[in-house]
Design a protein around this motif. Structure first.
Motif, PDB file in Angstrom:
ATOM      1  N   GLY A  17       0.801  -1.214   0.000  1.00 57.72           N
ATOM      2  CA  GLY A  17       0.000   0.000   0.000  1.00 57.72           C
ATOM      3  C   GLY A  17       0.835   1.267   0.000  1.00 57.72           C
ATOM      4  N   VAL A  18       0.127   2.381   0.099  1.00 62.78           N
ATOM      5  CA  VAL A  18       0.749   3.697   0.091  1.00 62.78           C
ATOM      6  C   VAL A  18       1.621   3.891   1.338  1.00 62.78           C
ATOM      7  CG1 VAL A  18       0.275   6.177   0.093  1.00 62.78           C
ATOM      8  CG2 VAL A  18      -1.128   4.658  -1.275  1.00 62.78           C
ATOM      9  N   LEU A  19       1.138   3.450   2.475  1.00 61.68           N
ATOM     10  CA  LEU A  19       1.929   3.593   3.698  1.00 61.68           C
ATOM     11  C   LEU A  19       3.197   2.748   3.657  1.00 61.68           C
ATOM     12  CD1 LEU A  19      -0.812   3.692   6.465  1.00 61.68           C
ATOM     13  CD2 LEU A  19       0.546   5.574   5.563  1.00 61.68           C
ATOM     14  N   ASP A  20       3.144   1.597   3.018  1.00 67.17           N
ATOM     15  CA  ASP A  20       4.334   0.769   2.868  1.00 67.17           C
ATOM     16  C   ASP A  20       5.370   1.465   1.974  1.00 67.17           C
ATOM     17  OD1 ASP A  20       3.308  -1.294   4.450  1.00 67.17           O
ATOM     18  OD2 ASP A  20       2.249  -2.166   2.728  1.00 67.17           O
ATOM     19  N   PHE A  22       5.628   4.717   1.514  1.00 73.03           N
ATOM     20  CA  PHE A  22       6.135   5.861   2.269  1.00 73.03           C
ATOM     21  C   PHE A  22       7.196   5.415   3.278  1.00 73.03           C
ATOM     22  CE2 PHE A  22       5.832   8.815   5.910  1.00 73.03           C
ATOM     23  CZ  PHE A  22       6.226   9.979   5.274  1.00 73.03           C
ATOM     24  N   ALA A  23       6.957   4.316   3.968  1.00 71.66           N
ATOM     25  CA  ALA A  23       7.933   3.796   4.929  1.00 71.66           C
ATOM     26  C   ALA A  23       9.224   3.391   4.222  1.00 71.66           C
ATOM     27  CB  ALA A  23       7.346   2.615   5.686  1.00 71.66           C
TER      28      ALA A  23
END
Length: 124
Positions: A17-20, A22-23
């Motif tokens: 996902g997007v959060l992955d 970003f991380a």
């Protein structure tokens, strides 16, 4: 029971996902900043020694890199070495003072190399 015979436990979502993402970007930036900091610290003693004309600037540079490779334990010694000029080198304070005075046009009077003998002093 609601479970199927082959299933054991809750299912995991395997989406990226997007959060992955970003991380992942934050982690990559942190690694890059860390590498830049390590390289900058490894170069610092050698750069300072070359800037000030240290007679052993190459050795100070190597000591700085070895200090970084030892986890930073020996790096402060390389930094101190960059600030210390050996006593027998040509860039000591007395030589600098002598060069500055001759450049300014005020040369010191040198003492005579030999003393006048007694016979030379009594000649008419």
């Amino acid at each position: 029971m609601d479970r199927v015979a082959g299933e054991s436990g809750p299912t995991m979502d395997s989406k990226f996902g997007v959060l992955d993402a970003f991380a992942f970007v934050v982690f990559a930036v942190l690694i890059a900043v860390g590498m830049i900091a390590i390289v900058s610290l490894g170069q610092l003693p050698g750069r300072l020694a070359r800037k000030w004309g240290h007679p052993q600037a190459s050795a100070v540079n190597v000591a700085g890199w070895i200090g970084i490779a030892t986890g930073g334990l020996l790096w402060p010694l390389a930094l101190i070495w960059a600030f210390i000029t050996p006593s027998g080198s040509s860039s000591s304070g007395n030589d600098r003072l002598g060069r500055d005075e001759t450049e300014a046009g005020t040369t010191k009077q040198q003492a005579p190399l030999r003393k006048a003998s007694v016979d030379e002093g009594m000649r008419p």
